[in-house]
Design an enzyme around this catalytic site. Structure first.
Site, short mmCIF file in Angstrom:
data_model
loop_
_atom_site.label_atom_id
_atom_site.label_comp_id
_atom_site.label_asym_id
_atom_site.label_seq_id
_atom_site.Cartn_x
_atom_site.Cartn_y
_atom_site.Cartn_z
N LYS A 114 -4.24 10.98 84.86
CA LYS A 114 -3.41 11.45 84.46
C LYS A 114 -2.12 10.94 84.93
CE LYS A 114 -5.43 15.79 82.29
NZ LYS A 114 -5.74 16.93 81.92
N LYS A 195 -16.08 9.66 78.23
CA LYS A 195 -17.07 11.51 78.56
C LYS A 195 -15.55 11.67 76.64
CE LYS A 195 -13.76 14.88 79.89
NZ LYS A 195 -12.96 16.52 79.95
N LYS A 198 -10.80 15.44 74.32
CA LYS A 198 -9.84 15.80 73.04
C LYS A 198 -9.16 14.98 72.67
CE LYS A 198 -8.16 19.84 70.30
NZ LYS A 198 -8.80 20.31 69.19
P1 ADP Z 1 -10.68 17.91 77.93
O1 ADP Z 1 -10.50 16.08 77.94
O2 ADP Z 1 -11.64 17.49 76.52
O3 ADP Z 1 -9.60 18.04 77.39
P2 ADP Z 1 -10.81 20.62 79.83
O4 ADP Z 1 -10.61 18.61 80.59
O5 ADP Z 1 -10.14 20.85 78.87
O6 ADP Z 1 -11.57 18.63 78.62
O7 ADP Z 1 -12.21 21.14 79.88
C1 ADP Z 1 -12.69 22.50 79.60
C2 ADP Z 1 -14.41 22.12 79.80
O8 ADP Z 1 -15.02 21.86 79.18
C3 ADP Z 1 -14.35 22.22 81.63
O9 ADP Z 1 -14.78 23.36 81.78
C4 ADP Z 1 -14.89 20.86 81.87
O10 ADP Z 1 -15.74 20.34 81.82
C5 ADP Z 1 -15.91 20.46 80.29
N1 ADP Z 1 -15.67 19.52 79.54
C6 ADP Z 1 -15.11 18.98 78.87
N2 ADP Z 1 -15.40 17.54 78.13
C7 ADP Z 1 -16.35 17.54 78.65
C8 ADP Z 1 -17.90 16.54 78.20
N3 ADP Z 1 -17.29 15.53 77.16
N4 ADP Z 1 -18.99 16.68 78.28
C9 ADP Z 1 -19.26 18.05 79.20
N5 ADP Z 1 -18.74 19.44 79.53
C10 ADP Z 1 -16.73 18.32 79.30
NA NA Z 2 -8.96 18.58 81.12
#
Ligand code: ADP
Ligand code: NA
Length: 328
Positions: A114, A195, A198
């Protein structure tokens, strides 16, 4: 008596996407029944490590609250709360910062990823973000933390910090254990080696659980696959199709073998519709409930206020004991 206690947090990114739901929220709902105590926090303090617009953040906190309720988080059973309303999180984070070395944080992957895009290498808040996560967990003497693979190193930091604290001040914190998500990481529909996230700038890459059936169909129809038309599961050589299978198994509860068997003779172009339909069916009731709750702003605020009260009732006495140990 210190009973088993689950803690987890999610950033207020608005409505969750498919990965958030399948990789985290769905298991949170199950863990409510399996553990005697569970706390789920909307971690707004974490979210401001990258710039946020105040109005958008406020709305995103309410949208995430509506979403968690609609997904099945029960505020009578779990403590569902907004992190910044419980000031002990930041107070404990400071204490834990004083027990954590800079090199220990510098090597964590999230900082590397990040901070690399930001000029001046990102903020001090972004750097200490995992220490705040440790404080979130330890403040409630949590024993179990559901995590995705990408978060294991952060949980290991919380475990290390708990040990350092216990060595210095006497055994106080239980060492929190990971509950590893069984769901495979859901990948971006446009770039199935990354992955689903968002923050993915590509349109059509991320499916939100409130997307309309038309949007869901379009996103799956445009999902990147390959030049083989059979449905098989091989994440290494066929990441796109395998991601579709992973989504399919996760939303239906079928095994990979069952899905592949059932899809024999189906071309991937056709299979995309099958997966999209399964996703639409799974999320239709949740989507309706989110939309209903979103209109009930007063109710959502009441849920958050009650959650903060319950969290403070736990955090207050705990932090009181910590203060005494420190010498405050
Ligand atoms: P993002 O990357 O969309 O901002 P976060 O990092 O806030 O998502 O993740 C919030 C929760 O969702 C965490 O527990 C994370 O492990 C899970 N998570 C996020 N993206 C995925 C994904 N593509 N597949 C499975 N779990 C995910
Ligand atoms: Na995150």
């Amino acid at each position: 008596k210190v009973a088993d206690r689950v803690f987890s947090g999610i950033q207020p990114t608005g409505v969750p996407h498919l990965g958030n739901y399948l990789g985290a929220i769905e298991s949170w709902v199950r863990l409510q029944d399996e553990y005697s105590s569970s706390l789920y926090s909307i971690v707004d303090l974490h979210s401001i490590t990258i710039p946020q617009d105040a109005g958008t953040l406020r709305q995103n906190i309410l949208d995430m609250t509506a979403s968690l309720l609609a997904c099945g988080i029960n505020p009578e059973q779990s403590v569902l709360f907004q992190q910044s309303k419980v000031s002990e999180h930041t107070e404990l984070a400071w204490i834990l910062c004083c027990l954590t070395s800079m090199p220990r944080l510098r090597h964590l992957p999230q900082w590397k990823v990040k901070s690399s895009g930001q000029k001046d290498e990102g903020s001090l808040g972004l750097f200490t973000y995992p220490v705040l996560q440790s404080a979130d967990i330890l403040l409630y003497k949590s024993t179990h933390v559901p995590v995705g693979e990408d978060q294991i190193q952060h949980l290991e930091l919380a475990q290390d910090i708990a040990r350092i604290f216990n060595n210095q001040y006497g055994c106080f914190f239980p060492i929190p254990k990971a509950i590893l998500s069984e769901t495979k990481k859901i990948k971006s529909l446009r770039n199935p080696v990354a992955k689903m996230s968002k923050s993915d700038p590509q349109t059509l890459a991320t499916v939100n659980i409130t997307d309309t059936p038309e949007e869901i169909l379009l996103k799956f129809r445009k999902a990147v696959t390959d030049f083989t038309s059979e449905v098989t599961y091989d994440p290494e050589t066929r990441p796109g199709v395998s991601n579709l299978v992973a989504v399919h198994t996760a939303v239906t509860g079928m095994t990979v073998e069952e899905v592949v068997h059932q899809s024999k003779g189906l071309e991937t172009a056709r299979y995309k519709y099958v997966v999209a339909e399964a996703v639409i069916e799974k999320f239709a009731p949740i989507k309706n409930e989110i939309e209903r709750l979103r209109a009930e702003k007063g109710f959502l605020e009441q849920v958050l206020n009650r959650g903060a009260e319950k969290a403070r009732e736990l955090a207050g006495p705990m932090y009181h004991d910590i203060r005494k140990l420190i010498g405050f």
